[in-house]
Design a protein around this motif. Structure first.
Motif, PDB file in Angstrom:
ATOM      1  N   UNK A   1       1.773 -12.025  -7.083  1.00  0.00           N
ATOM      2  CA  UNK A   1       0.573 -12.422  -6.346  1.00  0.00           C
ATOM      3  C   UNK A   1       0.945 -13.457  -5.286  1.00  0.00           C
ATOM      4  N   UNK A   2       0.459 -13.241  -4.069  1.00  0.00           N
ATOM      5  CA  UNK A   2       0.785 -14.118  -2.954  1.00  0.00           C
ATOM      6  C   UNK A   2       1.993 -13.674  -2.166  1.00  0.00           C
ATOM      7  N   UNK A   3       2.762 -12.731  -2.699  1.00  0.00           N
ATOM      8  CA  UNK A   3       3.934 -12.203  -2.011  1.00  0.00           C
ATOM      9  C   UNK A   3       3.657 -10.816  -1.442  1.00  0.00           C
ATOM     10  N   UNK A   4       4.568 -10.357  -0.603  1.00  0.00           N
ATOM     11  CA  UNK A   4       4.395  -9.048   0.031  1.00  0.00           C
ATOM     12  C   UNK A   4       4.814  -7.949  -0.938  1.00  0.00           C
ATOM     13  N   UNK A   5       3.954  -6.948  -1.082  1.00  0.00           N
ATOM     14  CA  UNK A   5       4.177  -5.869  -2.041  1.00  0.00           C
ATOM     15  C   UNK A   5       3.793  -4.544  -1.387  1.00  0.00           C
ATOM     16  N   UNK A   6       4.533  -3.497  -1.729  1.00  0.00           N
ATOM     17  CA  UNK A   6       4.277  -2.172  -1.156  1.00  0.00           C
ATOM     18  C   UNK A   6       4.367  -1.111  -2.242  1.00  0.00           C
ATOM     19  N   UNK A   7       3.508  -0.099  -2.131  1.00  0.00           N
ATOM     20  CA  UNK A   7       3.566   1.075  -2.997  1.00  0.00           C
ATOM     21  C   UNK A   7       3.107   2.267  -2.180  1.00  0.00           C
ATOM     22  N   UNK A   8       3.903   3.332  -2.152  1.00  0.00           N
ATOM     23  CA  UNK A   8       3.565   4.559  -1.436  1.00  0.00           C
ATOM     24  C   UNK A   8       3.052   5.581  -2.436  1.00  0.00           C
ATOM     25  N   UNK A   9       1.873   6.155  -2.156  1.00  0.00           N
ATOM     26  CA  UNK A   9       1.252   7.063  -3.110  1.00  0.00           C
ATOM     27  C   UNK A   9       0.596   8.237  -2.401  1.00  0.00           C
ATOM     28  N   UNK A  10       0.470   9.345  -3.100  1.00  0.00           N
ATOM     29  CA  UNK A  10      -0.286  10.488  -2.597  1.00  0.00           C
ATOM     30  C   UNK A  10      -1.691  10.520  -3.202  1.00  0.00           C
ATOM     31  N   UNK A  11      -2.032   9.549  -4.003  1.00  0.00           N
ATOM     32  CA  UNK A  11      -3.359   9.489  -4.608  1.00  0.00           C
ATOM     33  C   UNK A  11      -4.357   8.961  -3.579  1.00  0.00           C
ATOM     34  N   UNK A  12      -5.344   9.764  -3.264  1.00  0.00           N
ATOM     35  CA  UNK A  12      -6.324   9.391  -2.244  1.00  0.00           C
ATOM     36  C   UNK A  12      -7.593   8.813  -2.857  1.00  0.00           C
TER      37      UNK A  12
ATOM     38  N   UNK B   1      -5.901   4.379  -6.679  1.00  0.00           N
ATOM     39  CA  UNK B   1      -5.958   3.810  -5.327  1.00  0.00           C
ATOM     40  C   UNK B   1      -7.006   2.712  -5.195  1.00  0.00           C
ATOM     41  N   UNK B   2      -8.079   2.779  -5.969  1.00  0.00           N
ATOM     42  CA  UNK B   2      -9.067   1.701  -5.951  1.00  0.00           C
ATOM     43  C   UNK B   2      -8.453   0.408  -6.476  1.00  0.00           C
ATOM     44  N   UNK B   3      -7.632   0.525  -7.520  1.00  0.00           N
ATOM     45  CA  UNK B   3      -6.939  -0.651  -8.056  1.00  0.00           C
ATOM     46  C   UNK B   3      -6.002  -1.245  -7.007  1.00  0.00           C
ATOM     47  N   UNK B   4      -5.270  -0.402  -6.285  1.00  0.00           N
ATOM     48  CA  UNK B   4      -4.364  -0.901  -5.250  1.00  0.00           C
ATOM     49  C   UNK B   4      -5.133  -1.668  -4.182  1.00  0.00           C
ATOM     50  N   UNK B   5      -6.261  -1.140  -3.758  1.00  0.00           N
ATOM     51  CA  UNK B   5      -7.058  -1.795  -2.727  1.00  0.00           C
ATOM     52  C   UNK B   5      -7.536  -3.165  -3.207  1.00  0.00           C
ATOM     53  N   UNK B   6      -8.030  -3.239  -4.439  1.00  0.00           N
ATOM     54  CA  UNK B   6      -8.502  -4.517  -4.981  1.00  0.00           C
ATOM     55  C   UNK B   6      -7.359  -5.516  -5.141  1.00  0.00           C
ATOM     56  N   UNK B   7      -6.140  -5.007  -5.259  1.00  0.00           N
ATOM     57  CA  UNK B   7      -4.971  -5.855  -5.465  1.00  0.00           C
ATOM     58  C   UNK B   7      -4.326  -6.300  -4.163  1.00  0.00           C
ATOM     59  N   UNK B   8      -4.966  -6.031  -3.036  1.00  0.00           N
ATOM     60  CA  UNK B   8      -4.450  -6.470  -1.747  1.00  0.00           C
ATOM     61  C   UNK B   8      -3.541  -5.473  -1.060  1.00  0.00           C
ATOM     62  N   UNK B   9      -3.343  -4.298  -1.672  1.00  0.00           N
ATOM     63  CA  UNK B   9      -2.445  -3.291  -1.102  1.00  0.00           C
ATOM     64  C   UNK B   9      -3.273  -2.257  -0.336  1.00  0.00           C
ATOM     65  N   UNK B  10      -3.720  -2.652   0.857  1.00  0.00           N
ATOM     66  CA  UNK B  10      -4.517  -1.759   1.696  1.00  0.00           C
ATOM     67  C   UNK B  10      -3.635  -0.703   2.339  1.00  0.00           C
ATOM     68  N   UNK B  11      -4.244   0.376   2.801  1.00  0.00           N
ATOM     69  CA  UNK B  11      -3.498   1.431   3.484  1.00  0.00           C
ATOM     70  C   UNK B  11      -3.059   0.919   4.854  1.00  0.00           C
ATOM     71  N   UNK B  12      -1.755   0.849   5.047  1.00  0.00           N
ATOM     72  CA  UNK B  12      -1.179   0.365   6.307  1.00  0.00           C
ATOM     73  C   UNK B  12      -0.867   1.521   7.250  1.00  0.00           C
ATOM     74  N   UNK B  13      -0.396   2.641   6.705  1.00  0.00           N
ATOM     75  CA  UNK B  13       0.005   3.782   7.530  1.00  0.00           C
ATOM     76  C   UNK B  13       0.064   5.008   6.624  1.00  0.00           C
TER      77      UNK B  13
END
Length: 299
Positions: free
Chosen positions: A236-247, A252-264
């Motif tokens: 938490x507070x650091x940069x984190x990335x996860x690539x997924x095919x789950x739309x 994906x809702x958990x990722x969004x709440x965790x600060x991992x928004x869709x960048x590209x």
């Protein structure tokens, strides 16, 4: 276009070389030129996992790259296809791809295409399959949640390789034991266990600006969240990335709440045979899914 070891592009004469012999700092400079996040250390890892080529000019500058990653005799992926901005649209990418594809025989191939490269791959016969969502950002600590009933988390150790590879094979459809062996050695790993069976796993390692989580394989969204949540909380507070095919769905809702928004986004594409048989879709009963990619190069 022929598979010649050299090509003349306007004022540039490019010669093909072995990527294993290329200077890693030159490779790093190449990826920086197209704003890819790979550090020199990340380049070193992908070179250990695959084989490939570079295109260099008459004074030795690396102006292009392309790699092939073998997963047994029946499947391979292509990745790290980069062309220096000064040579884009001049045929360098096709020249390198023609050479790489010629090395694959009749094997089915998969790759993840950026928006700028998708048209090239379509011209080579690749078919679009699914979208990959690059989710990243400053991690936000998620609230604590109970694990799925009857499960527990434990660290992954080297002795777990066979079980990790078996779960990955069921989800991915190709044997990635050698890849997983290397990633386990450089990653933190968590397994979700139910009784004597592993039902999910996730690996997390240094990459680019911070850390990347992947691959992530699980029997369902609840299990995937269970193995990813500890890494989000820890970083938490650091940069984190996860690539997924789950739309859609809880993951994906958990990722969004965790600060991992869709960048590209990139597009998973295949040649000669359909690559993906479930990623991004609701899981079938008793069949695991790939929730997080090992990387966009490796799938």
């Amino acid at each position: 276009m022929t598979n010649s070891s050299s090509i003349q592009l306007e004022s540039f004469e490019l010669t093909m070389g072995d990527i294993a012999k290329a200077d890693v700092d030159a490779l790093h400079a190449l990826s920086l030129s197209v704003s890819w996040p790979h550090r020199a250390e990340d380049w070193q890892i992908v070179r250990e996992l695959g084989q490939g080529i570079v295109a260099h000019d008459s004074i030795g500058r690396v102006l292009g790259s392309a790699m092939l990653f073998d997963f047994g005799p029946y499947f391979a992926t292509i990745g790290m296809v980069i062309t220096s901005p000064r040579l884009q649209a001049l045929g360098t990418g096709r020249w390198m791809m023609d050479h790489i594809i010629a090395q694959t025989g009749s094997r089915p191939l998969g790759l993840n295409a950026t928006r700028s490269s998708k048209r090239l791959y379509q011209s080579l016969g690749f078919n679009a399959e699914q979208v990959v969502y690059q989710c990243q950002g400053e991690a936000i600590a998620p609230p604590a949640e109970l694990l799925p009933p009857g499960t527990r988390l434990r660290p992954i150790v080297e002795a777990d390789l066979a079980e990790v590879a078996a779960l990955d094979l069921a989800a991915y459809g190709a044997d990635r034991t050698l890849l997983l062996q290397r990633l386990i050695a450089i990653s933190e790993g968590l397994a979700l266990v139910q009784g004597d069976n592993m039902v999910a796993f996730a690996l997390c390692r240094r990459f680019g600006r911070g850390h990347v989580i992947g691959p992530v394989v699980a029997m369902g969204d609840e299990e995937a969240i269970a193995v990813v949540r500890p890494y989000v909380a820890e970083r938490a507070g650091g940069f984190l990335r996860l690539d997924t095919r789950q739309q859609t769905g809880p993951f994906p809702q958990f990722l969004m709440r965790s600060g991992l928004a869709i960048h590209d986004t990139v597009t998973s594409m295949s040649l000669r045979q359909v690559w993906l048989h479930g990623d991004g879709r609701p899981p079938a009963d008793g069949k695991p899914l790939t929730y997080g990619l090992a990387s966009q190069a490796l799938g």
